[in-house]
Write an enzyme that holds these catalytic residues in place. Structure first.
Site, PDB file in Angstrom:
ATOM      1  CB  VAL A  41     -10.824 -24.851  28.332  1.00 23.50           C
ATOM      2  CG1 VAL A  41      -9.631 -24.619  27.548  1.00 23.50           C
ATOM      3  CG2 VAL A  41     -12.080 -24.970  27.093  1.00 23.50           C
ATOM      4  CB  CYS A  42      -7.237 -24.697  30.720  1.00 25.63           C
ATOM      5  SG  CYS A  42      -5.556 -24.101  31.745  1.00 25.63           S
TER       6      CYS A  42
END
Length: 317
Positions: A102-103
């Site tokens: 994520v990210c």
């Protein structure tokens, strides 16, 4: 039961952790025995998030077995990762049935060599750097999440929730994902190939009032004549001057801006209304269903009817 292991480290982005965790926890409530959620840091010690929260892991990484889903969040702590963490990911990442970032968690996967030869994404602000630092990765800055084989990468922050919902739908079906989305009060409407930004956010707001007014006009009138000459006349500029000024001030050409606005408009109508394809194609400025179909297939990889089938919420009973 699928084990979900979330890797923790200092200066992790808290929502990258808690967003997906709440989705999987919701799935476990929806259907018991679906997921076992675990967290682990290098030494098993508590970590402090970039927002100041303290997270207490369940385990040290050395104590855990290979999970079904290995989730690597992002945050400021990815800028100078501990070599021990990179080494652990390099060893254990390929063993997981699903490897998820994520990210800027994608930065950690890249440093471990786990994204080489793959298509991936990350937060829009770090896509260029990821591509420069790791030329073996095909970095796509546009989608909110990307799947390449068993590796899934999500863009910034809340897109981790979108990806987690997609994983639950993959595991348990659409009804489960919809139920969790409703509980979390989020929309289960964002497919992975949706852009990180709408056209209005992706483009900068023009400095000059006439150009800003043209941007607003395009958004409100996607079915109008939006050729450069027509838009230039509305801004009281020559076509050449208008095209150059629009690109300078917004960061994209008028044609590209119009394409994105029309696509977004058509997608909203497909998702939110029962209007026919021909009617939507006219209302969105495509003129014909075939022109809209070509735009959808080129950008989204799915024809309008297929897009509607996949992403329009099921009617409530």
């Amino acid at each position: 039961m699928r084990t979900v292991l979330v890797v923790l480290f200092d200066d992790v982005q808290s929502l990258d952790v808690t967003g997906p965790v709440e989705v999987f926890a919701g799935a476990e409530v929806y259907r018991g025995g679906s997921y076992r959620i675990r967290t682990a840091s290098l030494d098993g010690a508590p970590v402090r998030t970039s927002g100041g929260l303290t997270l207490v892991p369940d385990h040290a990484l050395a104590e855990v077995s290979t999970p079904h889903t290995l989730l690597v969040p992002g945050g400021a702590g990815t800028r100078r990762p501990d070599p021990r963490l990179t080494s652990w990911l390099r060893e254990h990442g390929p063993r997981a049935e699903r490897l998820v970032s994520v990210c800027t968690g994608a930065v950690l996967l890249a440093a471990a060599g786990l994204l080489d030869g793959r298509r991936a994404t990350t937060h829009w602000a770090y896509c260029d750097k990821l591509a420069r630092d790791h030329p073996a990765i095909q970095v796509d800055p546009d989608p909110i999440y990307v799947r390449d084989g068993q590796v899934y990468t999500a863009a910034g922050v809340t897109s981790g929730i979108d990806l987690a919902l997609a994983l639950v739908e993959e595991d348990l079906g659409r009804d489960a994902a919809l139920a969790i989305a409703r509980h979390l009060v989020v929309f289960l409407r964002r497919p992975g190939n949706q852009a990180q930004f709408s056209a209005q956010l992706a483009a900068q707001t023009a400095q000059r009032a006439p150009l800003r007014e043209v941007q607003q006009w395009i958004t409100e009138h996607p079915d109008d004549d939006l050729g450069v000459e027509s838009l230039a006349a509305r801004a009281r500029l020559s076509p050449r001057h208008f095209a150059r000024a629009f690109r300078t001030e917004t960061g994209m050409t008028p044609g590209r801006y119009v394409e994105r606005v029309r696509l977004e408009h058509a997608r909203r109508l497909l998702e939110d209304t029962g209007d026919g394809i021909e009617e939507i194609s006219r209302a969105s400025g495509y003129g014909t269903p075939e022109a809209m179909r070509r735009a959808f297939v080129k950008t989204l990889g799915a024809a309008p009817a297929e897009y509607r089938r996949r992403f329009r919420p099921a009617p409530t009973r």
